[in-house]
Design an enzyme around this catalytic site. Structure first.
Site, PDB file in Angstrom:
ATOM      1  N   ASN A 178       0.842  -1.285  -0.242  1.00 16.54           N
ATOM      2  CA  ASN A 178      -0.045  -0.004  -0.062  1.00 16.54           C
ATOM      3  C   ASN A 178       0.810   1.390  -0.187  1.00 16.54           C
ATOM      4  O   ASN A 178       1.576   1.512   0.758  1.00 16.54           O
ATOM      5  CB  ASN A 178      -1.089  -0.059   1.098  1.00 16.54           C
ATOM      6  N   HIS A 216       0.801   6.421   1.768  1.00 15.85           N
ATOM      7  CA  HIS A 216       1.748   7.212   2.686  1.00 15.85           C
ATOM      8  C   HIS A 216       2.822   7.879   2.009  1.00 15.85           C
ATOM      9  O   HIS A 216       3.563   8.769   2.419  1.00 15.85           O
ATOM     10  CB  HIS A 216       1.842   6.526   3.912  1.00 15.85           C
ATOM     11  N   HIS A 267      -5.544   3.417  -1.941  1.00 10.82           N
ATOM     12  CA  HIS A 267      -6.826   3.947  -1.266  1.00 10.82           C
ATOM     13  C   HIS A 267      -7.332   5.485  -1.666  1.00 10.82           C
ATOM     14  O   HIS A 267      -6.514   6.373  -1.315  1.00 10.82           O
ATOM     15  CB  HIS A 267      -6.578   4.031   0.197  1.00 10.82           C
ATOM     16  N   ARG A 281      -9.334   8.060  -0.984  1.00 11.57           N
ATOM     17  CA  ARG A 281     -10.311   8.532  -0.126  1.00 11.57           C
ATOM     18  C   ARG A 281     -11.314   9.745  -0.566  1.00 11.57           C
ATOM     19  O   ARG A 281     -10.895  10.394  -1.594  1.00 11.57           O
ATOM     20  CB  ARG A 281      -9.655   8.926   0.996  1.00 11.57           C
ATOM     21  N   ARG A 335      -6.839  12.850   0.816  1.00  3.28           N
ATOM     22  CA  ARG A 335      -6.087  13.361   1.695  1.00  3.28           C
ATOM     23  C   ARG A 335      -4.564  12.569   1.420  1.00  3.28           C
ATOM     24  O   ARG A 335      -3.589  13.293   1.793  1.00  3.28           O
ATOM     25  CB  ARG A 335      -6.398  12.945   3.117  1.00  3.28           C
ATOM     26  N   GLU A 374      -8.735   0.600  -3.343  1.00  5.62           N
ATOM     27  CA  GLU A 374      -9.609   0.519  -2.057  1.00  5.62           C
ATOM     28  C   GLU A 374     -10.443   2.066  -2.309  1.00  5.62           C
ATOM     29  O   GLU A 374      -9.726   2.882  -2.260  1.00  5.62           O
ATOM     30  CB  GLU A 374      -8.488   1.054  -1.016  1.00  5.62           C
ATOM     31  N   THR A 378     -18.337  -1.547  15.468  1.00  5.09           N
ATOM     32  CA  THR A 378     -17.419  -1.279  16.821  1.00  5.09           C
ATOM     33  C   THR A 378     -15.975  -2.114  16.440  1.00  5.09           C
ATOM     34  O   THR A 378     -15.139  -1.642  17.122  1.00  5.09           O
ATOM     35  CB  THR A 378     -18.004  -1.991  17.951  1.00  5.09           C
ATOM     36  N   GLU A 388     -11.165  -9.159   3.296  1.00  6.41           N
ATOM     37  CA  GLU A 388      -9.952  -8.709   3.883  1.00  6.41           C
ATOM     38  C   GLU A 388     -10.077  -8.626   5.459  1.00  6.41           C
ATOM     39  O   GLU A 388     -10.715  -7.800   5.785  1.00  6.41           O
ATOM     40  CB  GLU A 388      -9.345  -7.726   3.346  1.00  6.41           C
ATOM     41  N   HIS A 408      -3.631  -4.531   7.951  1.00  7.47           N
ATOM     42  CA  HIS A 408      -3.824  -3.389   8.747  1.00  7.47           C
ATOM     43  C   HIS A 408      -2.633  -3.190   9.978  1.00  7.47           C
ATOM     44  O   HIS A 408      -3.082  -4.392  10.717  1.00  7.47           O
ATOM     45  CB  HIS A 408      -5.432  -2.841   9.186  1.00  7.47           C
TER      46      HIS A 408
HETATM   47  N1  PXP Z   1      -5.652  -3.247   4.068  1.00  4.48           N
HETATM   48  C1  PXP Z   1      -6.748  -2.208   3.990  1.00  4.48           C
HETATM   49  C2  PXP Z   1      -8.134  -2.603   3.305  1.00  4.48           C
HETATM   50  C3  PXP Z   1      -6.312  -1.021   4.561  1.00  4.48           C
HETATM   51  O1  PXP Z   1      -7.273  -0.026   4.246  1.00  4.48           O
HETATM   52  C4  PXP Z   1      -5.087  -0.442   4.834  1.00  4.48           C
HETATM   53  C5  PXP Z   1      -4.685   0.754   5.245  1.00  4.48           C
HETATM   54  O2  PXP Z   1      -4.995   1.688   4.056  1.00  4.48           O
HETATM   55  C6  PXP Z   1      -4.013  -1.690   4.780  1.00  4.48           C
HETATM   56  C7  PXP Z   1      -4.276  -2.781   4.242  1.00  4.48           C
HETATM   57  C8  PXP Z   1      -2.844  -1.331   5.117  1.00  4.48           C
HETATM   58  O3  PXP Z   1      -2.684  -1.107   6.534  1.00  4.48           O
HETATM   59  P1  PXP Z   1      -1.192  -0.299   6.871  1.00  4.48           P
HETATM   60  O4  PXP Z   1      -0.835   1.033   6.351  1.00  4.48           O
HETATM   61  O5  PXP Z   1      -1.347   0.069   8.348  1.00  4.48           O
HETATM   62  O6  PXP Z   1      -0.158  -1.170   6.686  1.00  4.48           O
END
Ligand code: PXP
Length: 250
Positions: free
Chosen positions: A12, A15, A48, A50, A54, A75, A106, A156, A199
């Site tokens: 991913n 960032h 992703h 958004r 962002r 995503e 939650t 996922e 995640h």
């Molecule tokens: N999987 C999904 C569905 C996500 O939304 C994210 C974060 O954008 C990730 C994986 C990757 O998470 P991380 O950046 O914490 O490794």
């Protein structure tokens, strides 16, 4: 199912765009990161888009789709705007994630069970366009069963809580959460769903998740982009892969 098959690793790159946007400039370039990840052996690129843009922007998504040779996992939230962009972009996979408070259970995943009819209709055109549609959900059996009922190809499983507990040294609670992820993965697989996870995964916590036999793909971003500052993106991806393979007995 045995551990003989390697796990896919999706990177991913959101960032990288976060860093770029912090300066409002054009560096660092998310496509360059995606190409580097591809070169380092990533099996796919996840990004992703958004609603608030962002990090990743529309032009990034288009450039990544056009520039990489490995699958793109798009995503997004389940909105009409994102559906239209997905249909235009034609990614390999679409992973639906919660973005607004009311979409969250939650446990932190998408509330598929609470929005079943809408999501079933929402994913139909994406499936018709050939995308593998994935639901980013908690290990709650209700969410897994609802994902199967609406015709998702993939779930996922959200590993954020496990990752947080692990980081805080709350070992017993992390073990309980891990056990629930194991059970959820087995349930999802038994319902014919392909199982992914992600995640908050790091070098230190990836092993037990990579060892879940039904999991076929991990999506990892934030930690690897951060680690790239210290060791470089390619070596960070290679080290993550090494740890995933070791957990898998490869
Ligand atoms: N999987 C999904 C569905 C996500 O939304 C994210 C974060 O954008 C990730 C994986 C990757 O998470 P991380 O950046 O914490 O490794």
């Amino acid at each position: 199912m045995t551990h003989s098959s390697p796990l896919r690793l999706g990177i991913n790159i959101d960032h990288v765009a976060t860093l770029r946007n912090a300066r409002g400039s054009v560096w660092p370039d998310p496509l360059r990161a995606a190409l580097l990840a591809q070169e380092a052996g990533a099996d796919g690129i996840t990004a992703h888009l958004r609603e608030d843009r962002r990090h990743i922007r529309d032009a990034d998504m288009a450039a990544i789709k056009a520039g990489i040779a490995i699958p793109l996992n798009f995503e997004c939230g389940a909105t009409d705007e994102m559906q239209a962009i997905c249909l235009a972009t034609r990614p390999h996979a679409v992973c639906l994630v919660p973005e607004r408070r009311e979409e969250r259970t939650t446990e932190g995943g998408l509330d598929v069970a609470g929005d079943e009819a809408r999501l079933k209709a929402f994913i139909a055109p994406l499936r018709d366009a050939g995308a593998r549609v994935s639901m980013f959900i908690s290990h709650d059996p209700r969410q897994i069963e609802a994902s199967a009922r609406i015709g998702a190809a993939v779930v996922e499983l959200h590993t954020g809580l496990y990752s947080d507990l692990h980081a805080e040294g709350r070992t017993d609670e992390a073990e309980t959460e891990l056990a629930a992820l194991y059970t959820g993965a087995a349930l999802a697989h038994s319902l014919g769903l392909e199982v992914h996870a992600g995640h908050g995964l790091t070098f230190d916590n990836v092993g037990p998740i990579a060892a879940i036999p039904q999991v076929q793909e991990l999506n990892i971003g934030h930690f690897l982009i951060g680690e790239a500052v210290f060791m470089g993106l390619g070596p960070a991806i290679a080290e993550m892969r090494r740890r995933m393979n070791a957990a898998r007995g490869l």
